[in-house]
Each structure stands twice: as C-alpha cells, then as structure tokens.
Design a protein around this motif. Structure first.
Motif, PDB file in Angstrom:
ATOM      1  N   ASP A 140      61.548  24.320  90.476  1.00  0.00           N
ATOM      2  CA  ASP A 140      62.308  25.453  91.030  1.00  0.00           C
ATOM      3  C   ASP A 140      62.313  25.490  92.553  1.00  0.00           C
ATOM      4  O   ASP A 140      62.209  26.558  93.152  1.00  0.00           O
ATOM      5  CB  ASP A 140      61.776  26.793  90.490  1.00  0.00           C
ATOM      6  CG  ASP A 140      61.779  26.849  88.974  1.00  0.00           C
ATOM      7  OD1 ASP A 140      62.724  26.306  88.367  1.00  0.00           O
ATOM      8  OD2 ASP A 140      60.825  27.407  88.398  1.00  0.00           O
ATOM      9  N   HIS A 142      63.644  25.832  96.083  1.00  0.00           N
ATOM     10  CA  HIS A 142      64.781  26.628  96.554  1.00  0.00           C
ATOM     11  C   HIS A 142      65.259  26.162  97.931  1.00  0.00           C
ATOM     12  O   HIS A 142      65.725  26.945  98.736  1.00  0.00           O
ATOM     13  CB  HIS A 142      64.398  28.108  96.582  1.00  0.00           C
ATOM     14  CG  HIS A 142      63.300  28.405  97.574  1.00  0.00           C
ATOM     15  ND1 HIS A 142      61.978  28.148  97.307  1.00  0.00           N
ATOM     16  CD2 HIS A 142      63.342  28.902  98.831  1.00  0.00           C
ATOM     17  CE1 HIS A 142      61.248  28.491  98.361  1.00  0.00           C
ATOM     18  NE2 HIS A 142      62.049  28.951  99.297  1.00  0.00           N
ATOM     19  N   GLU A 167      65.990  30.780 101.495  1.00  0.00           N
ATOM     20  CA  GLU A 167      66.537  30.470 100.175  1.00  0.00           C
ATOM     21  C   GLU A 167      67.734  29.540 100.337  1.00  0.00           C
ATOM     22  O   GLU A 167      68.639  29.831 101.115  1.00  0.00           O
ATOM     23  CB  GLU A 167      66.962  31.769  99.479  1.00  0.00           C
ATOM     24  CG  GLU A 167      67.436  31.595  98.062  1.00  0.00           C
ATOM     25  CD  GLU A 167      66.290  31.430  97.073  1.00  0.00           C
ATOM     26  OE1 GLU A 167      66.533  30.846  96.002  1.00  0.00           O
ATOM     27  OE2 GLU A 167      65.167  31.882  97.360  1.00  0.00           O
ATOM     28  N   ASN A 168      67.690  28.397  99.664  1.00  0.00           N
ATOM     29  CA  ASN A 168      68.731  27.362  99.745  1.00  0.00           C
ATOM     30  C   ASN A 168      68.879  26.778 101.150  1.00  0.00           C
ATOM     31  O   ASN A 168      69.927  26.224 101.477  1.00  0.00           O
ATOM     32  CB  ASN A 168      70.079  27.887  99.230  1.00  0.00           C
ATOM     33  CG  ASN A 168      69.984  28.327  97.789  1.00  0.00           C
ATOM     34  OD1 ASN A 168      69.404  27.638  96.961  1.00  0.00           O
ATOM     35  ND2 ASN A 168      70.519  29.493  97.492  1.00  0.00           N
TER      36      ASN A 168
END
Length: 188
Positions: A63, A65, A103-104
């Motif tokens: 996961d 990110h 995030e990202n």
C-alpha cells in the motif's frame, strides 16, 4: 468490557514500545556524542547498501502511497566508512522521507558520482520545513509541528552525529514542492 481492556492493554504496550525505542535512541546518541562509540570503518559498495536499504524500507511496502524514482550509478562505488552506522543514517533519512511524502507524491533517490565524491540525495515531495526550523532539524528532540507520525525526534540528530564523526558534509533544504536531504562522501 473485554474489548475495552484489550484496547487499553494494547495502548499501554504501544506506549511502552515507543518509550523503549526513544530510550535506546537517546542512549545511542549520548554514546556517540561522548565519544564512547568508535567507528568501525571498512571499504564497501555504497550502491549495494543503498539499494538494499531502499528496497527494504521503500519498495517492499504494501500500500505504498508514493511514486519512487531513483538515479543510481551502473557500477559499484566503494567508500570507506562504518557500514552499520551509514546504514543507520540511510534508515533515518529514508524513513523520514517516506513519512513526509505527500499522498501520491514523489520520493526521489539519487547517487551522483562527481570528481571522486559520491553525493547522496533523498527528496520527498511534500510540505516544506518551516524556514525557522530548518537550522534546528539536526538537534535532539526537534520535530515539526505538522508531523503526521510519531517519532522520537532523535533520528536526524543521530544521522548528523554519525556523518560528522565521518567528516562528511550533509544538510537539508526546501525545494520546489518538497524537501531534499543530502550528504557527500569520498570514494575509494
């Protein structure tokens, strides 16, 4: 009632674990600062160490990110340093970047060999370090006010002490859309 007790016990155990981590880090830093710890320098391939640590801490993460970008030399690059302590520096800087990347966002790693010096650069896209805090980030217990994670505030102080003991230049600077940590070491 049992669920509530289990939640409280888990909270107590988690807090005790964090306290243990902080105490171990503080003792380690104190020993480094007092000169009680001597460097055990050896010749080793820094590219291999960097790839191993980055893989362990950044790639093999479920996961994730962020987008990982990297620029590494094709050939082996040997340095003379305390491998275990340099691994500790990398761990602190890589975990710090991973925790602060948006995030990202992009986390960029680069090793650049130039005139017999290896430049290690770890960039994370994210919030800049407040300018008034930037000179203090290498101090014990310094933590940003926007830190979205728990830490001891000792990781960068330990990294700075280890790099100083080696005589390596290091620093951090705010960049467009992020923060760059870096250090340089001679090759052999």
């Amino acid at each position: 009632e049992d669920k509530k007790k289990k939640r409280y016990v888990k909270g107590i155990l988690d807090a005790a674990g964090r306290m243990d981590d902080m105490l171990a880090a503080l003792l380690d830093l104190s020993a480094l600062e007092a000169g009680a710890v001597k460097l055990t320098e050896e010749r080793f391939d820094f590219v291999e160490l960097f790839e191993t640590e980055a893989g362990r801490l950044l790639i093999d993460v479920p996961d994730a990110h962020f987008t990982l970008e990297y620029e590494l030399p094709e050939q082996k690059v040997y340095v003379f340093a305390d491998r275990a302590r340099i691994e500790q520096v990398l761990d602190n800087l890589l975990v710090n970047a991973k925790k602060n990347v948006t995030e990202n966002g992009v986390l960029r790693l680069s090793l650049v060999l130039q005139n017999g010096i290896l430049h290690v650069r770890i960039y994370n896209q994210g919030n800049p370090i407040p300018p008034e805090l930037l000179p203090k980030i290498w101090d014990k217990f310094c933590r940003g006010t926007n830190a979205a994670y728990r830490g001891t505030g000792l990781g960068l102080a330990i990294a700075a002490q280890v790099l100083s003991m080696h005589g390596f230049d290091y620093g951090a600077e705010n960049c467009t859309e992020g923060v760059l940590f870096f250090f340089s070491m001679p090759v052999c």
